[in-house]
Write a protein that holds these residues in place. Sequence first.
Motif, PDB file in Angstrom:
ATOM      1  N   GLY A 245       1.094   1.969  -3.758  1.00  0.00           N
ATOM      2  CA  GLY A 245       0.519   1.191  -2.761  1.00  0.00           C
ATOM      3  C   GLY A 245       0.559  -0.216  -2.781  1.00  0.00           C
ATOM      4  O   GLY A 245       0.562  -0.775  -1.763  1.00  0.00           O
TER       5      GLY A 245
ATOM      6  N   LEU B  51      -7.304   0.134  -3.301  1.00  0.00           N
ATOM      7  CA  LEU B  51      -8.304   0.415  -4.166  1.00  0.00           C
ATOM      8  C   LEU B  51      -8.755   1.490  -4.729  1.00  0.00           C
ATOM      9  O   LEU B  51      -9.576   1.899  -5.533  1.00  0.00           O
TER      10      LEU B  51
ATOM     11  N   VAL C 217      -3.533  13.770  -1.697  1.00  0.00           N
ATOM     12  CA  VAL C 217      -2.819  12.665  -2.368  1.00  0.00           C
ATOM     13  C   VAL C 217      -1.942  12.646  -3.497  1.00  0.00           C
ATOM     14  O   VAL C 217      -0.806  12.315  -3.360  1.00  0.00           O
TER      15      VAL C 217
ATOM     16  N   ALA D 250      -5.939   1.598  -9.436  1.00  0.00           N
ATOM     17  CA  ALA D 250      -5.525   0.741  -8.290  1.00  0.00           C
ATOM     18  C   ALA D 250      -4.283   0.243  -7.858  1.00  0.00           C
ATOM     19  O   ALA D 250      -3.662   0.519  -6.887  1.00  0.00           O
TER      20      ALA D 250
HETATM   21  N1  PFF Z   1      -4.643   2.881  -5.494  1.00  0.00           N
HETATM   22  C1  PFF Z   1      -3.151   3.743  -5.592  1.00  0.00           C
HETATM   23  C2  PFF Z   1      -2.010   2.830  -4.976  1.00  0.00           C
HETATM   24  O1  PFF Z   1      -2.140   1.725  -4.675  1.00  0.00           O
HETATM   25  O2  PFF Z   1      -1.060   3.251  -5.222  1.00  0.00           O
HETATM   26  C3  PFF Z   1      -3.576   5.018  -4.821  1.00  0.00           C
HETATM   27  C4  PFF Z   1      -4.678   5.830  -4.893  1.00  0.00           C
HETATM   28  C5  PFF Z   1      -4.985   6.180  -6.472  1.00  0.00           C
HETATM   29  C6  PFF Z   1      -5.244   6.573  -4.032  1.00  0.00           C
HETATM   30  C7  PFF Z   1      -6.009   7.103  -6.538  1.00  0.00           C
HETATM   31  C8  PFF Z   1      -6.027   7.247  -4.203  1.00  0.00           C
HETATM   32  C9  PFF Z   1      -6.669   7.612  -5.543  1.00  0.00           C
HETATM   33  F1  PFF Z   1      -7.723   8.518  -5.522  1.00  0.00           F
END
Ligand code: PFF
Length: 458
Positions: free
Chosen positions: A29, A230, A103, A25
């Motif tokens: 981001g 998340l 992603v 998480a």
């Molecule tokens: N949650 C991660 C961030 O905030 O950078 C990005 C992320 C991780 C998105 C894993 C999707 C995923 F499957």
Amino acid sequence: MKSESTPRGSFGSQLGVILASAGSAVGLGNIWRFPTEVGKGGGAAFILIYLAFIFLLAMPVMISEFVIGRSARSNAIGAFQKLSPGKPWIVAGIMGVLGGFLVLSFYSVVAGWTLHYTIQSALGQLQGGKGTDFGAAFNAFVSDPWQPILYLAIFMLLTHLVVARGIQHGIERYSKLMMPLLLAIIVLLVAFSLTMPGAKDGIRFLLQPDLSKVTPDVVLGAMGQAFFSLSVGLGCLVTYASYFSKETRLVKSAMNVCIIDTMVAVLSGFIIFPTVFSVGISPDAGPGLVFITLPNVFLLSFSEMPVIGYAFALLFYVLLLLAALTSSISMHEICTAFISEHFSKSRRKAAAIVTVICLVLGGFCSLSFGPWKEVTFCDKGIFDLFDYTVTKFLMPLGGLLITLFVGWYFDRKLVEQQLTNDGSIPVRTMKPLLFLIRWVAPFGILVIFLNELFPLFI
Ligand code: PFF
């Protein structure tokens, strides 16, 4: 610690579960995207909407993913095949794995930039000279055809090495190492930034809601940000939960992950905005905020005390790099688990296949800042197209299908069994939780998602 009892691997401890899931998480981001969105969305006003979406929409999706993953003990696609054979729910899994590839590809480009900035700051080259134009330096770097791809490749290799080692020896071990370090650096940097002259204005910006900035776009942005932050909607947590033990408490783990993630996001705001305001730079600087604005700040504020500027910059980029890595391994794992299980490949081979595919796709994303700038689909460059497809389309739609699956299709008794660990722990919030999963999350996501496609409602 338990040993890896199944051939699929499993997490060895409850701490490992929380730190690996929180590691997924907490990422770019939180530290790169969140402050950018807060800057554009009116500070505290955005944060309030974001918090509501985290707990009303994204957390129910997370708990639903945990239920699916631990019930099926399979990768994101295999889980739907197992729990609803021959039914179209598998689409949710397919979208998730596809999203995992996309992603990881675009995320690693930004992670590669971070690696470059970490090395630059370690070498003391970010301080530059007084007249350094960081905007021009950043643009020159990202539009170079080769350099960013080289950093992207190094970052992807690091991700690969962790995933190839498996759950306990790779993902869990490195999350346990990196997450405490990451949290310690954050606390240090917050303390650092709060002592800057003029920090008050930054804090005011974060705490006083400016409702005039709240537009429908900001509301949509807040939902996208909550899901992205998340890691929900792509089956990433279905995959992780498939390695949970039967003692893992799903609701408690989800709450912990949501709280850690939100704390890190807000604390990142407390690092960035007091710093930015202290040198009088506009807070809505956009995605360049951490690569253009911050080097400027390090230079301007610490020209008298270069050692502090050096330490601040280095710690900040190390923080960003650690956060990116703990997240990228979880994206990689969505795809690796699928390839390994579906095509009966060893983990190492499956991981290598994912790494090569994402390296190629990531290379395309990277080139879209330079020589392939003109290559667009629906007015979007390749990087933006990947970002848009994942955050505005696959994640909300995946979240919708996942909550519908658990709330309406999956046997209610089995859901309760998962949430209470076969009746051995009381879940006092069961009723409101099921209400969120059945009604609030799917309906909320649907309204916001439809509005994205046909801007009518808000
Ligand atoms: N949650 C991660 C961030 O905030 O950078 C990005 C992320 C991780 C998105 C894993 C999707 C995923 F499957």
